[in-house]
Motif scaffolding. Structure first.
Motif, PDB file in Angstrom:
ATOM      1  N   ASP A 287       0.879  -1.342   0.055  1.00  0.00           N
ATOM      2  CA  ASP A 287      -0.117   0.081  -0.129  1.00  0.00           C
ATOM      3  C   ASP A 287       0.754   1.175   0.044  1.00  0.00           C
ATOM      4  OD1 ASP A 287      -1.657   2.232   0.752  1.00  0.00           O
ATOM      5  OD2 ASP A 287      -2.976   0.872   1.829  1.00  0.00           O
ATOM      6  N   ARG A 288       1.016   1.893  -1.168  1.00  0.00           N
ATOM      7  CA  ARG A 288       1.835   3.063  -1.292  1.00  0.00           C
ATOM      8  C   ARG A 288       1.636   4.173  -0.142  1.00  0.00           C
ATOM      9  NH1 ARG A 288      -0.415   7.185  -4.136  1.00  0.00           N
ATOM     10  NH2 ARG A 288      -2.292   6.630  -5.107  1.00  0.00           N
ATOM     11  N   GLU A 289       0.565   4.343   0.258  1.00  0.00           N
ATOM     12  CA  GLU A 289       0.189   5.412   0.983  1.00  0.00           C
ATOM     13  C   GLU A 289       0.614   5.118   2.560  1.00  0.00           C
ATOM     14  OE1 GLU A 289      -4.027   6.104   0.718  1.00  0.00           O
ATOM     15  OE2 GLU A 289      -3.648   7.137  -1.046  1.00  0.00           O
ATOM     16  N   LYS A 290       0.840   3.828   3.111  1.00  0.00           N
ATOM     17  CA  LYS A 290       1.331   3.283   4.042  1.00  0.00           C
ATOM     18  C   LYS A 290       2.860   3.463   4.106  1.00  0.00           C
ATOM     19  CE  LYS A 290      -2.724   0.765   5.548  1.00  0.00           C
ATOM     20  NZ  LYS A 290      -3.367  -0.732   5.991  1.00  0.00           N
ATOM     21  N   VAL A 291       3.517   3.614   3.116  1.00  0.00           N
ATOM     22  CA  VAL A 291       4.910   3.723   3.005  1.00  0.00           C
ATOM     23  C   VAL A 291       5.161   5.105   2.507  1.00  0.00           C
ATOM     24  CG1 VAL A 291       5.540   1.517   3.002  1.00  0.00           C
ATOM     25  CG2 VAL A 291       5.192   2.591   0.900  1.00  0.00           C
ATOM     26  N   GLU A 292       4.112   6.064   2.737  1.00  0.00           N
ATOM     27  CA  GLU A 292       4.369   7.540   2.489  1.00  0.00           C
ATOM     28  C   GLU A 292       4.990   7.865   0.959  1.00  0.00           C
ATOM     29  OE1 GLU A 292       7.096   9.000   5.589  1.00  0.00           O
ATOM     30  OE2 GLU A 292       5.501   8.829   6.811  1.00  0.00           O
TER      31      GLU A 292
END
Length: 152
Positions: free
Chosen positions: A57-62
């Protein structure tokens, strides 16, 4: 390579969950483990299965900002195009790169933390590549559909 219904079922199941063991896969397909194992290895060897990955999840890895950047080259000679391709695949922010037809020559899918990081990437890394005539950036506001599994 011709795929039969069992090969297709194996591919559908592995696209859904690449963690399936041979035993779990054989249970789903009502086959014994040995032929399933051999088919999976053949599909890998033939390049039908290119690899296995974890989808992050790209958002969870900023990595909140996704940008599609269209590129027009200055020069279209084979060597110049090949040099651009060789250089652009080295940029870690570039997730995908397509040679396209129409007004632009290439479309890049770029994922970065935020607008500031994209501006830095664009000005300091992408713009430093030879042969870029112009760029056009489109910023993704929301992701409506994104899938990795092919319909088989």
């Amino acid at each position: 390579m011709k795929l039969d219904s069992i090969d297709k079922a194996i591919l559908r199941n592995l696209q859904e969950d690449a963690h399936l063991t041979t035993k779990e896969l054989s249970n789903r397909l009502n086959l014994s483990p040995t032929p399933v194992y051999e088919r999976v290895r053949r599909l890998e060897k033939e390049g039908v299965i290119k690899g296995y990955v974890a989808l992050v999840d790209r958002e969870k890895v900023e990595k909140d900002l996704m940008v599609f950047c269209n590129i027009r080259l200055k020069e279209h000679a084979q060597e110049a195009g090949a040099r651009f391709v060789r250089d652009v695949v080295q940029l870690e922010e570039v997730m995908e790169c397509y040679n396209i037809s129409g007004e632009y020559d290439f479309m890049l899918k770029i994922v970065v933390k935020d607008m500031r990081e994209y501006q830095s990437f664009l000005m300091n890394r992408l713009a430093s590549l030879d042969n870029i005539g112009s760029t056009h950036s489109t910023f993704v506001m929301s992701e409506i559909k994104s899938k990795t599994a092919l319909e088989i």
